[in-house]
Enzyme design. Structure first.
Site, PDB file in Angstrom:
ATOM      1  N   GLY A  93       0.872  -1.170   0.000  1.00  0.00           N
ATOM      2  CA  GLY A  93       0.000   0.000   0.000  1.00  0.00           C
ATOM      3  C   GLY A  93       0.902   1.210   0.000  1.00  0.00           C
ATOM      4  CD  GLU A  94       2.366   5.467  -0.950  1.00  0.00           C
ATOM      5  OE1 GLU A  94       1.877   4.862  -1.919  1.00  0.00           O
ATOM      6  OE2 GLU A  94       3.551   5.861  -0.923  1.00  0.00           O
ATOM      7  CB  SER A  95       5.424   2.708   3.770  1.00  0.00           C
ATOM      8  OG  SER A  95       6.052   3.668   2.950  1.00  0.00           O
ATOM      9  CB  CYS A 102       5.278  -4.103  -1.117  1.00  0.00           C
ATOM     10  SG  CYS A 102       5.819  -2.885  -2.328  1.00  0.00           S
ATOM     11  NE  ARG A 149       7.838   5.535   1.135  1.00  0.00           N
ATOM     12  CZ  ARG A 149       7.045   6.555   0.836  1.00  0.00           C
ATOM     13  NH1 ARG A 149       7.348   7.758   1.248  1.00  0.00           N
ATOM     14  NH2 ARG A 149       5.951   6.369   0.135  1.00  0.00           N
ATOM     15  CB  ILE A 161       3.646  -2.789  -7.478  1.00  0.00           C
ATOM     16  CG1 ILE A 161       3.052  -3.991  -8.219  1.00  0.00           C
ATOM     17  CG2 ILE A 161       2.889  -1.501  -7.840  1.00  0.00           C
ATOM     18  CD1 ILE A 161       1.636  -4.350  -7.794  1.00  0.00           C
ATOM     19  NE  ARG A 162       3.394   3.039  -6.411  1.00  0.00           N
ATOM     20  CZ  ARG A 162       3.206   3.373  -5.132  1.00  0.00           C
ATOM     21  NH1 ARG A 162       4.023   4.203  -4.532  1.00  0.00           N
ATOM     22  NH2 ARG A 162       2.181   2.891  -4.462  1.00  0.00           N
ATOM     23  CG  HIS A 203       2.835  -6.553  -4.086  1.00  0.00           C
ATOM     24  ND1 HIS A 203       1.981  -5.967  -3.179  1.00  0.00           N
ATOM     25  CD2 HIS A 203       3.661  -5.577  -4.502  1.00  0.00           C
ATOM     26  CE1 HIS A 203       2.249  -4.684  -3.056  1.00  0.00           C
ATOM     27  NE2 HIS A 203       3.272  -4.418  -3.854  1.00  0.00           N
ATOM     28  CD  GLU A 221       0.164  -8.955  -1.786  1.00  0.00           C
ATOM     29  OE1 GLU A 221       1.221  -9.565  -1.523  1.00  0.00           O
ATOM     30  OE2 GLU A 221       0.148  -7.729  -2.022  1.00  0.00           O
TER      31      GLU A 221
END
Ligand code: GLN
Length: 198
Positions: A54-56, A86, A113, A141-142, A176, A178
């Protein structure tokens, strides 16, 4: 035996993690109850814990605000497994090199990050992972880059950088797991014999 698994549900691929955990439990003939973690009081009941991407910055802020952060630290200190993927890896780390992230410090690595993200937004690569017989289809992903590792076991590298690490009960990936049908990373993290259950 039956287990309770928590998926930190502040943000990210919550249902995918829950599905992977259920499949691992079924494959081992175990029963699992999956609970979403949005407030304090849930993690202490959990044998296994998963922290999605997600967004840390957002995830770490909410973990602190809701009082979940100390519960996650206690979970790990008790030797119970945590899978951090991630953004979860970034939040779990010792130092994310970003003041907006309040790290949990349960994973002895420092990270950059969005390092892979600056080069290329997302990619998939077959990854050799210690403990797995066949390469794992890793979706990045990023993705963060692990910069310095302390006392951790590096399970996989990509481009010469660690992308899967184990620090005692914590298994963390820059990718990821999942997002594929392959649940072997969840299985590595949550093999029932690792879980602390009465
Ligand atoms: N780079 C993102 C962050 O800093 C993580 C990306 C992800 O979880 N897919 O939070």
């Amino acid at each position: 035996m039956s287990f309770t698994a928590g998926v930190v549900a502040v943000q990210g691929d919550v249902s995918e993690h829950a599905a992977a955990i259920e499949r691992v439990a079924r494959a081992h003939g175990e029963e699992v109850t999956v609970r979403e973690v949005r407030e304090s009081g849930v993690v202490p009941d959990c044998d296994w814990l998963s922290m999605p991407g997600g967004e840390s910055t957002t995830i770490s802020r909410l973990l602190q605000r809701e009082g979940i952060a100390p519960e996650v630290r206690d979970h790990v200190a008790a030797g119970k497994p945590l899978l951090a993927t991630c953004a979860g890896l970034i939040v779990a780390s010792r130092d994310a090199n970003d003041d907006r992230v309040e790290e949990l410090g349960v994973l002895d690595v420092t990270v950059d990050r969005n390092a892979f993200g600056r080069q290329v937004d997302s990619f998939e690569a077959p990854l050799d992972v210690t403990g797995l017989d066949e390469p794992f289809p890793a979706v990045f992903i990023r993705a963060p880059v692990v910069e310095e590792v302390g006392d951790v076991e590096v399970l996989a590298e990509w481009d010469g950088r660690p992308v899967a690490v184990r620090d005692g009960p914590v298994l963390a990936t820059a990718f990821h797991p999942e997002l594929t049908d392959d649940v072997r990373i969840h299985e590595l993290a949550f093999s029932p014999e690792r879980a602390v259950v009465e």
